[in-house]
Design an enzyme around this catalytic site. Structure first.
Site, PDB file in Angstrom:
ATOM      1  N   ARG A 104      56.669  36.856  32.107  1.00  0.00           N
ATOM      2  CA  ARG A 104      55.159  37.423  32.179  1.00  0.00           C
ATOM      3  C   ARG A 104      54.962  37.893  33.870  1.00  0.00           C
ATOM      4  O   ARG A 104      55.326  37.217  34.922  1.00  0.00           O
ATOM      5  CB  ARG A 104      53.990  36.297  31.800  1.00  0.00           C
ATOM      6  CG  ARG A 104      52.791  36.682  32.473  1.00  0.00           C
ATOM      7  CD  ARG A 104      51.751  35.799  32.048  1.00  0.00           C
ATOM      8  NE  ARG A 104      51.491  36.009  30.397  1.00  0.00           N
ATOM      9  CZ  ARG A 104      50.669  35.618  29.874  1.00  0.00           C
ATOM     10  NH1 ARG A 104      49.597  35.004  30.276  1.00  0.00           N
ATOM     11  NH2 ARG A 104      50.603  35.900  28.375  1.00  0.00           N
ATOM     12  N   HIS A 131      51.234  43.933  26.067  1.00  0.00           N
ATOM     13  CA  HIS A 131      51.422  42.656  25.669  1.00  0.00           C
ATOM     14  C   HIS A 131      51.940  42.745  24.279  1.00  0.00           C
ATOM     15  O   HIS A 131      51.242  42.114  23.251  1.00  0.00           O
ATOM     16  CB  HIS A 131      49.986  41.974  25.737  1.00  0.00           C
ATOM     17  CG  HIS A 131      50.206  40.329  25.692  1.00  0.00           C
ATOM     18  ND1 HIS A 131      51.338  39.548  25.588  1.00  0.00           N
ATOM     19  CD2 HIS A 131      49.163  39.548  25.703  1.00  0.00           C
ATOM     20  CE1 HIS A 131      50.925  38.390  25.582  1.00  0.00           C
ATOM     21  NE2 HIS A 131      49.653  38.244  25.481  1.00  0.00           N
ATOM     22  N   GLN A 134      51.592  39.561  21.531  1.00  0.00           N
ATOM     23  CA  GLN A 134      50.359  39.357  21.130  1.00  0.00           C
ATOM     24  C   GLN A 134      50.076  39.953  19.887  1.00  0.00           C
ATOM     25  O   GLN A 134      49.743  39.560  19.085  1.00  0.00           O
ATOM     26  CB  GLN A 134      49.253  39.456  22.306  1.00  0.00           C
ATOM     27  CG  GLN A 134      47.830  39.452  21.688  1.00  0.00           C
ATOM     28  CD  GLN A 134      47.554  37.713  21.514  1.00  0.00           C
ATOM     29  OE1 GLN A 134      48.046  37.074  22.406  1.00  0.00           O
ATOM     30  NE2 GLN A 134      46.988  37.489  20.479  1.00  0.00           N
ATOM     31  N   ASP A 222      38.753  41.793  24.064  1.00  0.00           N
ATOM     32  CA  ASP A 222      39.727  40.941  25.182  1.00  0.00           C
ATOM     33  C   ASP A 222      38.779  40.831  26.464  1.00  0.00           C
ATOM     34  O   ASP A 222      37.525  41.597  26.531  1.00  0.00           O
ATOM     35  CB  ASP A 222      40.923  41.508  25.529  1.00  0.00           C
ATOM     36  CG  ASP A 222      41.801  40.981  26.216  1.00  0.00           C
ATOM     37  OD1 ASP A 222      41.636  39.510  26.418  1.00  0.00           O
ATOM     38  OD2 ASP A 222      42.701  41.472  26.831  1.00  0.00           O
ATOM     39  N   CYS A 261      42.869  37.710  21.870  1.00  0.00           N
ATOM     40  CA  CYS A 261      44.015  37.185  22.326  1.00  0.00           C
ATOM     41  C   CYS A 261      43.835  35.940  22.955  1.00  0.00           C
ATOM     42  O   CYS A 261      44.810  34.922  22.899  1.00  0.00           O
ATOM     43  CB  CYS A 261      44.971  38.287  22.895  1.00  0.00           C
ATOM     44  SG  CYS A 261      44.038  38.503  24.657  1.00  0.00           S
ATOM     45  N   ARG A 289      51.465  33.080  17.518  1.00  0.00           N
ATOM     46  CA  ARG A 289      52.361  33.515  18.699  1.00  0.00           C
ATOM     47  C   ARG A 289      53.536  32.762  18.701  1.00  0.00           C
ATOM     48  O   ARG A 289      54.669  33.094  18.958  1.00  0.00           O
ATOM     49  CB  ARG A 289      51.566  32.996  19.872  1.00  0.00           C
ATOM     50  CG  ARG A 289      50.289  33.861  20.434  1.00  0.00           C
ATOM     51  CD  ARG A 289      50.825  35.112  20.684  1.00  0.00           C
ATOM     52  NE  ARG A 289      51.570  35.358  21.909  1.00  0.00           N
ATOM     53  CZ  ARG A 289      51.333  35.395  22.961  1.00  0.00           C
ATOM     54  NH1 ARG A 289      50.166  35.334  23.494  1.00  0.00           N
ATOM     55  NH2 ARG A 289      52.271  35.252  24.160  1.00  0.00           N
TER      56      ARG A 289
HETATM   57  N1  NVA Z   1      44.142  41.226  28.899  1.00  0.00           N
HETATM   58  C1  NVA Z   1      44.335  40.028  29.489  1.00  0.00           C
HETATM   59  C2  NVA Z   1      45.204  39.275  28.344  1.00  0.00           C
HETATM   60  C3  NVA Z   1      45.342  37.771  28.594  1.00  0.00           C
HETATM   61  C4  NVA Z   1      46.207  37.100  27.685  1.00  0.00           C
HETATM   62  C5  NVA Z   1      44.902  39.513  30.543  1.00  0.00           C
HETATM   63  O1  NVA Z   1      45.901  40.548  31.129  1.00  0.00           O
HETATM   64  O2  NVA Z   1      44.568  39.014  31.507  1.00  0.00           O
HETATM   65  N1   CP Z   2      47.185  35.333  24.546  1.00  0.00           N
HETATM   66  C1   CP Z   2      47.913  34.847  25.695  1.00  0.00           C
HETATM   67  O1   CP Z   2      48.815  35.497  26.037  1.00  0.00           O
HETATM   68  O2   CP Z   2      47.396  33.644  26.293  1.00  0.00           O
HETATM   69  P1   CP Z   2      48.161  33.043  27.562  1.00  0.00           P
HETATM   70  O3   CP Z   2      47.510  34.017  28.826  1.00  0.00           O
HETATM   71  O4   CP Z   2      47.472  31.664  27.585  1.00  0.00           O
HETATM   72  O5   CP Z   2      49.506  33.082  27.520  1.00  0.00           O
END
Ligand code: NVA
Ligand code: CP
Length: 303
Positions: A104, A131, A134, A222, A261, A289
């Site tokens: 990540r 992502h 997801q 989101d 998500c 997930r």
């Molecule tokens: N769009 C959000 C998703 C978190 C799982 C982010 O990137 O922070």
């Molecule tokens: N939806 C998601 O990826 O959650 P986290 O940021 O908690 O991993």
């Protein structure tokens, strides 16, 4: 066989994505029936986090354990990566120790550089741009509740972010319609829209959240400010017309699903009445997930 990376839905064939979803459903069923097989016994997954996480971290860790494997949790800043060792060298070193890498991170280029230099599978656990894990969980969740996703209509309202980019790719790969409503200046990157459209996706941009959601089978949103995007944070009044509240949800089909998500910013992109209401499947998405990523791991590692 070449190394199977899971970088993006556009990088994996529709056939393979369907194989993974079917496998995820089968694994979930077997798990609930109490069956425990350990196809990844002896395998180790390295997990690199350059951003916070709850679901991704725990679901990959638990998923590997359920499959008989183990994980090593790493944060970019605690590695030599944080002292300017290159991604390429890190990829080559980790490939000598572990069987797969989940990352990540911030820029998508970091993911791609890792992938180009690793000799073991690399899985995208979220970048600034996409992502995909997801969306595997989300399509699985939709189909559990409403049957085949092909031909259905999803509506996205809010910020044009990484989750929307993967939703755009999913719309082409799984053949559903996607209506998008975002404020000016928060549009998704054109390359994801173009890729979806040239690969059979039916994407429409709506002038308002109401227009996008009208008669939709699934409403998705989101957070208005993604991790690491705080510098481009915009006033909440820009996004308020895109909030998913009961009045907006009422414009969708009566049996429409609501997806997010998570983590959610209650009272911002979604109200409590919607996220805790009868349309919401957000905790099913979170659970899936685990099951979807076990299928991704099994596909990558040939288990
Ligand atoms: N769009 C959000 C998703 C978190 C799982 C982010 O990137 O922070
Ligand atoms: N939806 C998601 O990826 O959650 P986290 O940021 O908690 O991993």
């Amino acid at each position: 066989m070449s190394v199977r990376h899971f970088t993006d839905l556009s990088a994996v064939s529709a056939g393979d994505l369907r194989i993974m979803l079917d496998d995820a459903v089968a694994r979930k069923t077997r798990l609930k029936a109490g069956e425990r097989s350990k196809p990844l016994e002896g395998k180790v997954l390295a997990m690199i986090f350059d951003k916070p996480s709850t679901r991704t971290r725990v679901s990959f860790d638990v998923g590997m354990r359920q499959l008989g494997g183990e994980t090593i949790m790493l944060t970019g800043t605690e590695m030599q990566l944080g002292r300017s060792e290159t991604i390429a060298d890190t990829a080559k070193v980790l490939s000598r120790y572990v069987d797969a890498i989940m990352i990540r991170t911030t820029s998508h280029d970091r993911l791609l550089e890792l992938t180009e230099n690793a000799t073991v599978p690399v899985i995208n656990g979220l970048t600034d741009d996409t992502h995909p894990c997801q969306l595997m969980a989300d399509i699985m969740t939709f189909e559990e509740h409403r049957g085949p996703v092909a031909g259905k209509t999803f509506a996205w309202t809010g910020d044009g972010n990484n989750v929307l980019h993967s939703l755009l790719e999913a719309s082409a790969r799984f053949r559903f319609n996607l209506n998008v409503a975002v404020p000016e200046g928060s549009e998704p990157f054109e390359k994801y829209v173009d890729w979806a459209k040239t690969n059979g996706g039916k994407v429409k941009f709506a002038r308002s959240a109401e227009e996008a959601v009208d008669q939709a089978d699934c409403v998705v949103t989101d957070s208005w400010v993604s991790m690491g995007q705080e510098h481009r944070a915009r006033g909440h009044n820009v996004f308020l017309p895109y909030q998913v509240n009961a009045a907006l949800m009422a414009r969708a089909k009566p049996d429409a699903l609501f997806m997010h998500c998570l983590p959610a910013h209650r009272g911002e992109e979604v109200t409590d009445e919607v996220i805790d209401g009868p349309h919401s499947v957000v905790f099913d998405e979170a659970e899936n997930r685990l099951h979807a990523q076990k299928a991704v791991l099994a596909w990558c590692l040939g288990a």
